[in-house]
Design an enzyme around this catalytic site. Structure first.
Site, PDB file in Angstrom:
ATOM      1  N   GLU A 163       0.850  -1.188   0.000  1.00  0.00           N
ATOM      2  CA  GLU A 163       0.000   0.000   0.000  1.00  0.00           C
ATOM      3  C   GLU A 163       0.882   1.232   0.000  1.00  0.00           C
ATOM      4  OE1 GLU A 163      -3.885   1.839   2.381  1.00  0.00           O
ATOM      5  OE2 GLU A 163      -2.742   0.148   3.208  1.00  0.00           O
ATOM      6  N   GLY A 164       0.482   2.206  -0.783  1.00  0.00           N
ATOM      7  CA  GLY A 164       1.172   3.482  -0.850  1.00  0.00           C
ATOM      8  C   GLY A 164       0.227   4.621  -0.553  1.00  0.00           C
ATOM      9  N   GLY A 165       0.694   5.818  -0.819  1.00  0.00           N
ATOM     10  CA  GLY A 165      -0.144   6.968  -0.540  1.00  0.00           C
ATOM     11  C   GLY A 165      -1.310   7.109  -1.485  1.00  0.00           C
ATOM     12  N   GLN A 166      -1.203   6.603  -2.705  1.00  0.00           N
ATOM     13  CA  GLN A 166      -2.240   6.792  -3.706  1.00  0.00           C
ATOM     14  C   GLN A 166      -2.839   5.501  -4.232  1.00  0.00           C
ATOM     15  OE1 GLN A 166      -0.373   9.158  -6.714  1.00  0.00           O
ATOM     16  NE2 GLN A 166      -0.350  11.020  -5.466  1.00  0.00           N
ATOM     17  N   ASP A 182      10.945   9.255  -8.941  1.00  0.00           N
ATOM     18  CA  ASP A 182      10.604   8.717  -7.614  1.00  0.00           C
ATOM     19  C   ASP A 182      11.454   7.481  -7.331  1.00  0.00           C
ATOM     20  OD1 ASP A 182       9.368   8.628  -5.182  1.00  0.00           O
ATOM     21  OD2 ASP A 182       7.510   7.725  -5.890  1.00  0.00           O
TER      22      ASP A 182
END
EC number: 2.7.11.1
Length: 967
Positions: free
Chosen positions: A353-356, A467
């Site tokens: 899971e990431g921020g988006q 990134d």
């Protein structure tokens, strides 16, 4: 797990007959339950043992046959009961009433049979309609299936009935028209030449309904696949093509099945040329020969608008060399609804899971789903950008895309069984268990893969990642291959003016971002280029070498201030790292982007780091000083210079100074960049060992009956001269590496040619086989040493690798007659041991699997030879017949107190233990000199042990390793 699933698991793989027999044994109700419960779980089980998707054709026939038999039995029973009742009624009633009753009963039975058959047909049609859309077999449709479809459609044409869309129980219809294009497209990540079964079935439907035969359709497909000259050959994938849904609402089963179809389409996707050329021909064929039913006015308007959009986008794609798929990202029909996917998107399937976005594991793929709670405009742009970039990429160190859905904003990626580099400590153990830092050798090996991926992005595709950080690099736990992921904010180099806005400047992780990205100044827009990834690479390399999060517990503003003031090293120290890595990281951290190196320069610097001796603190040195044989000219130059080098050794040695002075001027064409091989041929590796590992340096005299002798005295003298020359070359290489590259290459080639046909003595051969066994290169078919095995050898055996591990062994290597393999623990031997070395030669082994056992391969003089040596100082001590070779096993009781045990004797030093064992050695020598075999039996637990590794699997049991006294 129900009983049916248990029965499926019992069946063997590819045992179709057993599976059919199992289905025949099921009752009608069980078969009906089977059809009702066929989902992804049972399909997986069936796919495992049959190695093909689930096929319901033959199961439906079994159900139909059994149901007909059961109905016939029931009807026979009813007829018997009716006949009995009729006989009783015949006694009472007259003939007229009998006829009336029989006619009524016959009418009832006929109606009942018709109703039963209609119900059966309806049930079978429901089952077929429900599961036919789910099943996408991996093989094309067979001829019998094509004929069935053609017959059904011909009957419909004769009855003048339009082709009805396929419906499931939820009422969702699927149109077979090609006019609407959806997001399920064929990716160019694979180069398969087959079309998916959905495409073939749809084309068969359209062709058969228009009166075309199967042969004419296949010929048109073949012809269309060859006519691809007018189609754009952009690096994007081919045009999308799928069956679209006519309504936005569908059942959860259909939504799940849509995702399954997306996954299965990867194995049967087309190549760029075939799919792009086939699509317009199929659309043209459908428009000309299969006119759709008359649509309503709204549908006509929608079709006209969509056709205009498609035509305009095709024109733009032809002008801009862009695939229509890129233009149709926002104009796809509803494929996956926004709700009801709890079966897939639950916490049990979540793997990241990431921020988006969140990543789920589903059916062997990694499903990346952008969070719906975020802003739709920003997420849609990032989604489209990542899909557009991933479809252009094809590199072994970059994750591959399978397919995607624009409505659900889902991207299906290849699944990588492993963790990201931010969990590096759990994947790579340090060289010493007590050390808190990783092994720099392992980190550099891994980062070479990242550098290769970035060279591909920057130089071949023209993409800036923006990134680059450890969490965006996955490491496969099976083959240790790295994969670069997350291209949501990546940019194309040719679109910098359009993409470098204020929003893009704030993208990326602030811990890894360069100063020009953290400062929101318009002046910095022109500075944003490929050097952004170089800066992030330097921060990431520091993190993986230290296992520490950079700028931990600091806010974004604090990190920004540190980077703009160029005070990074006060927070990210570099002094403990090797000097070559320090210089590389400092170059990557330069405040001026124009000074930062490119990834091509980084790769060359990493190669130089590997080839040089790089000492680190605490006495630890990594990689190999003697790996300079990896630096070579082109193969053609090596082959052309082999014969010249053999005949001109002295001439090359005399011209070393001239070559050194003319390296930059006269020999530019002969030198090439550093080459790091993925594998090393065993012959080269053996030559490398003979040239750089001083194994048992006592020379042997000529003796035709001994296995230690060489061919003749001249070969022995050549060997000594060659060894001296190698020592001089090593010193020159270590002191003047940059000035003597050509000289080292020529001398190294000379060594390879001179030693290629050389007969090594027994101790050399013994060590070669021991190393070969450790490197697992025993099989004759596998005659190469991989880089991983080579690094394992250097980690375990090279005296230049360890900390205090090899300090004493390095001293021993300077004494003739001794070479040690010390793998795990530190051995500190006394000066008396060194004195003893003048008479006894040793090969020291420590078992990698049992560090408490030490093996000594000893060569001691016999009692008769020792008396001669005391009386006469001559060269007889070099005669192998005066020496005896044996192996003893020494138990190390305590490393801290240095307790050595062997054959009932204990000492605090290894030299003291050998002195205590000297009487046993002398007795054994005298017994062997007299030819007695009793001493061998009595000392079988002490001497002549087949270790290490049982004398290399008893390969030379006839005494080729040792002298004739050894058997």
């Amino acid at each position: 797990m129900n009983s049916f699933e248990k029965k499926i698991l019992i069946l063997k793989k590819d045992d179709k007959d057993s599976f059919i027999a199992l289905v025949k044994q099921l009752s009608t109700k069980e078969k009906q339950i089977l059809f009702d419960t066929i989902d992804s779980r049972i399909r997986k089980l069936q796919t495992i043992y049959l190695n093909k998707p689930f096929n319901l054709k033959f199961l439906q026939t079994f159900i139909k046959e059994d149901s007909d038999e059961d109905d016939d039995d029931e009807e026979d029973e009813e007829d018997e009961e009716d006949s009995d009742e009729e006989e009783d009624d015949d006694v009472v009633e007259d003939d007229n009433t009998k006829d009336i009753g029989k006619s009524r009963d016959s009418d009832k039975s006929i109606k009942g049979k018709e109703k039963g058959k209609e119900k059966e047909k309806e049930e079978i049609e429901i089952i077929e309609q429900r599961y036919e859309t789910k099943v996408i077999p991996k093989k094309p449709i067979y001829k019998d299936q094509q004929q069935e479809l053609l017959q059904q459609l011909q009957l419909q044409q004769l009855q003048q009935k339009p082709i009805s869309p396929i419906k499931d129980n939820s009422g969702v219809s699927y149109n077979t028209s090609f006019s609407s294009l959806s997001s399920l497209s064929m990716s160019n990540s694979t180069s398969s030449s087959l079309l998916s079964t959905s495409l073939l079935s749809a084309s068969l439907l359209s062709a058969s309904s228009s009166g075309l035969s199967t042969s004419s359709l296949s010929s048109s497909i073949n012809n269309s696949s060859n006519n691809n000259s007018n189609i754009s050959s952009s690096p994007l994938s081919s045009s999308p093509l799928t069956l679209s849904s006519s309504s936005s609402s569908s059942s959860p089963l259909q939504r799940i099945q849509s995702i399954q179809n997306l996954i299965r389409s990867n194995s049967l996707r087309t190549s760029l040329s075939s799919s792009s050329s086939l699509l317009p021909n199929l659309i043209q064929l459908q428009q000309q020969q299969l006119p759709p039913p008359p649509p309503s006015q709204q549908q006509q308007q929608q079709q006209q608008q969509q056709q205009q959009q498609n035509n305009s986008m095709l024109q733009q794609s032809n002008n801009n060399n862009i695939s229509p798929r890129t233009q149709l990202l926002n104009n796809t029909t509803t494929l996956l609804p926004n709700n009801g996917l709890e079966e897939i998107f639950n916490d049990s399937n979540k793997i990241g899971e990431g921020g988006q976005c969140s990543i789920y594991k589903y059916m062997g793929t990694a499903m990346k789903r952008f969070k719906p709670s975020l802003s739709s405009s920003l997420i849609s742009k990032e989604f489209e950008n990542e899909v557009l970039i991933l479809e252009r990429l094809n590199h072994p160190n970059i994750v591959k895309i399978i397919t995607y859905s624009t409505i659900e904003r889902i991207i299906l990626l290849e699944f990588i069984d492993g963790n990201s580099l931010d969990k590096y400590p759990s994947q790579s153990l340090p060289l010493s268990p007590s050390s808190s830092l990783p092994n720099p050798l392992k980190v550099i090996q891994d980062f070479q893969q990242i550098v290769d991926a970035m060279i591909y992005l920057h130089n071949e595709i023209g993409i800036i990642h923006f990134d680059l950080k450890p969490s965006n690099i996955l490491k496969n736990s099976k083959n240790n291959k790295l994969k670069l992921i997350d291209f949501g904010i990546s940019k194309f180099l040719n679109n910098n003016n359009q993409n470098n806005n204020n929003n893009s400047l704030n993208m990326g992780s602030y811990r890894y971002s360069p100063p020009e990205l953290l400062c929101n100044n318009n002046q910095n827009n022109n500075l944003i280029n490929k050097s952004v990834d170089v800066f992030s690479f330097g921060i990431m390399l520091w993190e993986c070498l230290n296992w520490t999060l950079p700028y931990e517990s600091l806010s974004r503003e604090q990190v920004k201030q540190i980077k703009t003031d160029m005070e990074r090293e006060s927070h990210l120290p570099l002094d403990h790292l090797p000097k070559g890595i320090q210089d590389l990281i400092r170059l990557c951290w330069k405040h001026d982007p124009s000074i930062r190196p490119s990834f091509i320069e980084i790769r060359s610097r990493l190669s130089e780091i590997i080839l040089n001796n790089i000492p680190s603190l605490n006495g630890r040195q990594f990689w190999i000083s003697s790996s300079k044989y990896l630096q070579q000219n082109d193969d053609s130059l090596i082959n052309n210079n082999n014969n010249n080098n053999q005949n001109n050794n002295n001439q090359n040695n005399n011209n070393n100074n001239n070559n050194n002075n003319n390296n930059n001027n006269n020999n530019k064409d002969e030198t090439t960049s550093i080459i790091i091989y993925e594998s090393i041929p065993w012959l080269k590796f053996k030559t490398f060992l003979s040239n750089h590992l001083n194994i048992y340096r006592q020379s042997s005299t000529s003796n035709s009956n001994s296995s230690f002798n060489l061919n003749n005295n001249s070969s022995r003298n050549n060997q000594r001269q060659q060894q001296q020359q190698n020592n001089r070359n090593r010193s020159v290489y270590n002191n003047n590496y940059n000035n003597n590259n050509n000289n080292i290459i020529n001398n190294n080639n000379n060594n390879i040619n001179n030693n290629r046909n050389r007969n090594y003595n027994a101790y050399y051969e013994y060590i070669f086989d021991y190393i070969r066994y450790i490197l697992k290169v025993i099989d004759e078919k596998r005659d190469e040493v991989s880089v991983i095995e080579f690094s394992r050898f250097c980690t375990f055996f090279s005296p230049l690798i360890s900390s205090s591990l090899f300090r004493s062994i390095q001293i021993f290597c300077d004494i003739p007659g001794l070479y040690g393999y010390c793998l795990k623990k530190d051995l500190i031997l006394s000066s008396s041991m060194i004195t003893l070395m003048s008479k006894i030669g040793y090969l020291i082994f420590i078992d990698p699997n049992n560090i408490n056992q030490l093996f000594l391969k000893m060569k001691a003089p016999t009692s008769s030879s020792s008396n001669k040596n005391n009386n006469n100082n001559n060269n007889d001590n070099n005669n192998p017949s005066n020496f005896i070779d044996f192996t003893i096993r020494v138990k190390i009781g305590n490393y801290n107190q240095r307790i050595f045990q062997c054959h009932g004797h204990t000492s605090s030093s290894l030299s003291g233990l050998i002195k205590e064992l000297q009487p046993l050695i002398d007795n054994n020598n005298s017994g062997n000199s007299s030819g007695s075999s009793s001493s061998k039996k009595s000392n079988s637990g002490f001497l002549y042990q087949k270790t290490p590794i049982s004398e290399i699997k008893d390969r030379h049991i006839n005494g080729s390793y040792l002298n004739q006294n050894y058997k």
